[in-house]
Design a protein around this motif. Structure first.
Motif, PDB file in Angstrom:
ATOM      1  N   ALA A  41       0.833  -1.202   0.000  1.00 61.46           N
ATOM      2  CA  ALA A  41       0.000   0.000   0.000  1.00 61.46           C
ATOM      3  C   ALA A  41       0.868   1.253   0.000  1.00 61.46           C
ATOM      4  CB  ALA A  41      -0.920   0.001   1.219  1.00 61.46           C
ATOM      5  N   TYR A  42       0.299   2.325  -0.509  1.00 63.29           N
ATOM      6  CA  TYR A  42       0.991   3.607  -0.458  1.00 63.29           C
ATOM      7  C   TYR A  42       0.840   4.197   0.945  1.00 63.29           C
ATOM      8  CZ  TYR A  42       1.168   3.444  -5.549  1.00 63.29           C
ATOM      9  OH  TYR A  42       1.407   3.073  -6.844  1.00 63.29           O
ATOM     10  N   ALA A  43       1.942   4.694   1.487  1.00 66.74           N
ATOM     11  CA  ALA A  43       1.861   5.351   2.782  1.00 66.74           C
ATOM     12  C   ALA A  43       1.043   6.629   2.681  1.00 66.74           C
ATOM     13  CB  ALA A  43       3.264   5.658   3.304  1.00 66.74           C
ATOM     14  N   ILE A  44       1.196   7.348   1.582  1.00 60.20           N
ATOM     15  CA  ILE A  44       0.376   8.518   1.286  1.00 60.20           C
ATOM     16  C   ILE A  44      -0.074   8.394  -0.161  1.00 60.20           C
ATOM     17  CG2 ILE A  44       0.268  11.030   1.135  1.00 60.20           C
ATOM     18  CD1 ILE A  44       2.615  11.132   3.114  1.00 60.20           C
ATOM     19  N   ASP A  45      -1.391   8.377  -0.385  1.00 60.46           N
ATOM     20  CA  ASP A  45      -1.925   8.219  -1.732  1.00 60.46           C
ATOM     21  C   ASP A  45      -2.841   9.399  -2.035  1.00 60.46           C
ATOM     22  OD1 ASP A  45      -2.551   7.246  -4.195  1.00 60.46           O
ATOM     23  OD2 ASP A  45      -3.839   5.621  -3.496  1.00 60.46           O
ATOM     24  N   VAL A  46      -2.398  10.261  -2.927  1.00 60.22           N
ATOM     25  CA  VAL A  46      -3.166  11.446  -3.292  1.00 60.22           C
ATOM     26  C   VAL A  46      -3.789  11.203  -4.661  1.00 60.22           C
ATOM     27  CG1 VAL A  46      -3.118  13.937  -3.616  1.00 60.22           C
ATOM     28  CG2 VAL A  46      -1.547  12.866  -1.989  1.00 60.22           C
ATOM     29  N   GLU A  47      -5.116  11.173  -4.710  1.00 56.24           N
ATOM     30  CA  GLU A  47      -5.825  10.855  -5.940  1.00 56.24           C
ATOM     31  C   GLU A  47      -5.697  11.974  -6.970  1.00 56.24           C
ATOM     32  OE1 GLU A  47      -7.204   8.036  -6.547  1.00 56.24           O
ATOM     33  OE2 GLU A  47      -7.103   7.143  -4.554  1.00 56.24           O
ATOM     34  N   ALA A  48      -5.953  11.626  -8.224  1.00 51.79           N
ATOM     35  CA  ALA A  48      -5.773  12.570  -9.323  1.00 51.79           C
ATOM     36  C   ALA A  48      -6.706  13.766  -9.222  1.00 51.79           C
ATOM     37  CB  ALA A  48      -5.978  11.849 -10.653  1.00 51.79           C
ATOM     38  N   GLU A  49      -7.913  13.561  -8.650  1.00 51.40           N
ATOM     39  CA  GLU A  49      -8.878  14.662  -8.584  1.00 51.40           C
ATOM     40  C   GLU A  49      -8.671  15.565  -7.374  1.00 51.40           C
ATOM     41  OE1 GLU A  49     -10.933  11.086  -6.598  1.00 51.40           O
ATOM     42  OE2 GLU A  49      -9.526  11.479  -8.222  1.00 51.40           O
ATOM     43  N   ALA A  50      -7.693  15.234  -6.542  1.00 53.27           N
ATOM     44  CA  ALA A  50      -7.441  16.005  -5.327  1.00 53.27           C
ATOM     45  C   ALA A  50      -6.487  17.165  -5.606  1.00 53.27           C
ATOM     46  CB  ALA A  50      -6.861  15.095  -4.249  1.00 53.27           C
ATOM     47  N   ARG A  51      -6.437  18.088  -4.635  1.00 55.71           N
ATOM     48  CA  ARG A  51      -5.500  19.192  -4.729  1.00 55.71           C
ATOM     49  C   ARG A  51      -5.063  19.568  -3.314  1.00 55.71           C
ATOM     50  NH1 ARG A  51      -4.241  23.140  -8.531  1.00 55.71           N
ATOM     51  NH2 ARG A  51      -5.871  22.302  -9.887  1.00 55.71           N
ATOM     52  N   LEU A  52      -3.754  19.731  -3.125  1.00 51.83           N
ATOM     53  CA  LEU A  52      -3.209  20.128  -1.829  1.00 51.83           C
ATOM     54  C   LEU A  52      -2.608  21.520  -1.952  1.00 51.83           C
ATOM     55  CD1 LEU A  52      -1.272  16.893  -0.745  1.00 51.83           C
ATOM     56  CD2 LEU A  52      -3.571  17.580  -0.078  1.00 51.83           C
TER      57      LEU A  52
END
Length: 202
Positions: free
Chosen positions: A167-178
């Motif tokens: 698993a990814y420790a941090i997984d940021v989806e394509a539709e997200a924005r930080l």
């Protein structure tokens, strides 16, 4: 600083709620820490409180923000309930070995801390707007939301130092924005991988 602790579920049997009614308030000269199976909040929180910690027993999940129809967690604190607090305290939520899920949530008064650091997970699923955001998970952080902080964003997806497998420790989806408007943006993973498929601005 001094701490006032309120416990509603001391034996962790899943019963015992914190209830603050619309004509009531929770006032203290000290920082507050509450452990309860659930929560019902429509009153206020004393503005003198610097930090408010909500904790649950091991393995219990928490749902934050949005409306009550989203999520079926026993501990469920909606956006309306957070608004009714009328506080500037730092809000800390702890479910060290459960899941913390955040739906649409706005809290611009102070920082928001999500602690699932032992073996729990954190998921951000809606639009999240905060002053500062810190999230610590032992089993990964998943972000499918627009996250905007007027200060800093700190994410640690393998906080316990345990291998979380493929698993990814941090997984940021394509539709997200930080977005961290005026601070640092720190995506950290001691063990595991950070997978970012989204615009990240600082």
């Amino acid at each position: 600083s001094d701490l006032l602790e309120l416990t509603a579920d001391s034996d962790c049997d899943g019963s015992g709620d914190l209830v603050v009614t619309s004509d009531g308030s929770l006032d203290s000269a000290y920082d507050l820490a509450v452990r309860s199976a659930g929560v019902s909040w429509s009153g206020s929180l004393d503005a003198a409180v610097d930090s408010m910690t909500f904790g649950v027993c091991p393995g219990v999940s928490m749902g934050l923000g949005g409306v009550s129809s989203e999520g079926s967690q026993t501990f469920r604190l909606t956006q309306d309930e957070i608004d009714s607090m009328s506080t500037t305290a730092e809000l800390i939520f702890e479910s060290t070995s459960g899941a913390i899920t955040v739906y649409d949530l706005t809290y611009a008064a102070n920082g928001l801390v999500l602690n699932a650091s032992t073996s729990g997970s954190v998921s951000l699923e809606g639009s999240v707007t905060v002053e500062d955001l810190a999230a610590y998970a032992g089993a990964g952080i998943s972000i499918a939301a627009d996250v905007t902080s007027s200060g800093s964003v700190v994410l640690e997806g393998a906080y316990s130092g345990s291998d979380i497998g493929g698993a990814y420790a941090i997984d940021v989806e394509a539709e997200a924005r930080l977005t961290a408007v005026d601070g640092i943006l720190d995506l950290e993973s001691e063990i595991g991988r950070a997978h970012v498929r989204t615009p990240v601005t600082q």
